[in-house]
Design a protein around this motif. Structure first.
Motif, PDB file in Angstrom:
ATOM      1  N   TRP A  21      29.379  -6.784  89.527  1.00 55.10           N
ATOM      2  CA  TRP A  21      29.638  -6.112  90.802  1.00 55.10           C
ATOM      3  C   TRP A  21      31.142  -5.863  90.980  1.00 55.10           C
ATOM      4  CZ3 TRP A  21      32.380  -7.576  95.177  1.00 55.10           C
ATOM      5  CH2 TRP A  21      32.215  -6.753  96.289  1.00 55.10           C
ATOM      6  N   GLN A  25      32.988  -2.218  91.309  1.00 52.43           N
ATOM      7  CA  GLN A  25      33.805  -1.901  92.479  1.00 52.43           C
ATOM      8  C   GLN A  25      35.201  -1.459  92.065  1.00 52.43           C
ATOM      9  OE1 GLN A  25      32.936  -1.862  95.833  1.00 52.43           O
ATOM     10  NE2 GLN A  25      30.902  -2.027  94.956  1.00 52.43           N
ATOM     11  N   TYR A  26      35.774  -2.119  91.078  1.00 50.55           N
ATOM     12  CA  TYR A  26      37.119  -1.781  90.624  1.00 50.55           C
ATOM     13  C   TYR A  26      37.147  -0.415  89.949  1.00 50.55           C
ATOM     14  CZ  TYR A  26      41.559  -2.026  88.170  1.00 50.55           C
ATOM     15  OH  TYR A  26      42.806  -1.756  87.698  1.00 50.55           O
ATOM     16  N   ARG A  29      36.734   2.654  92.540  1.00 50.86           N
ATOM     17  CA  ARG A  29      37.620   2.765  93.703  1.00 50.86           C
ATOM     18  C   ARG A  29      38.320   4.125  93.689  1.00 50.86           C
ATOM     19  NH1 ARG A  29      40.962   1.003  89.823  1.00 50.86           N
ATOM     20  NH2 ARG A  29      43.199   1.287  90.045  1.00 50.86           N
TER      21      ARG A  29
END
Length: 65
Positions: A21, A25-26, A29
């Protein structure tokens, strides 16, 4: 199979899920917000007593992903 061994397996799966996760997310972005994030962090460290007043200005400049 012991119950404790099952907990170790479940803990490893939870850790793996959290890592996946975080990586997703990184990678997804909005990189256009990186300079704004850097400026907000610098402002917070340089002027912690007045940062809350400027925080709204930074939030208005954020580009949605």
């Amino acid at each position: 199979m012991q119950p404790l061994e099952l907990l170790y397996g479940l803990g490893a799966l939870v850790l793996l899920a959290a890592l996946v996760w975080g990586i997703v997310q990184y990678k997804t972005r909005n990189k256009a917000n990186d300079p704004l994030t850097e400026a907000a962090t610098r402002e917070e460290y340089d002027h912690p007593e007045t940062y809350e007043q400027k925080q709204d200005e930074f939030k208005e400049q954020v580009r949605p992903s």
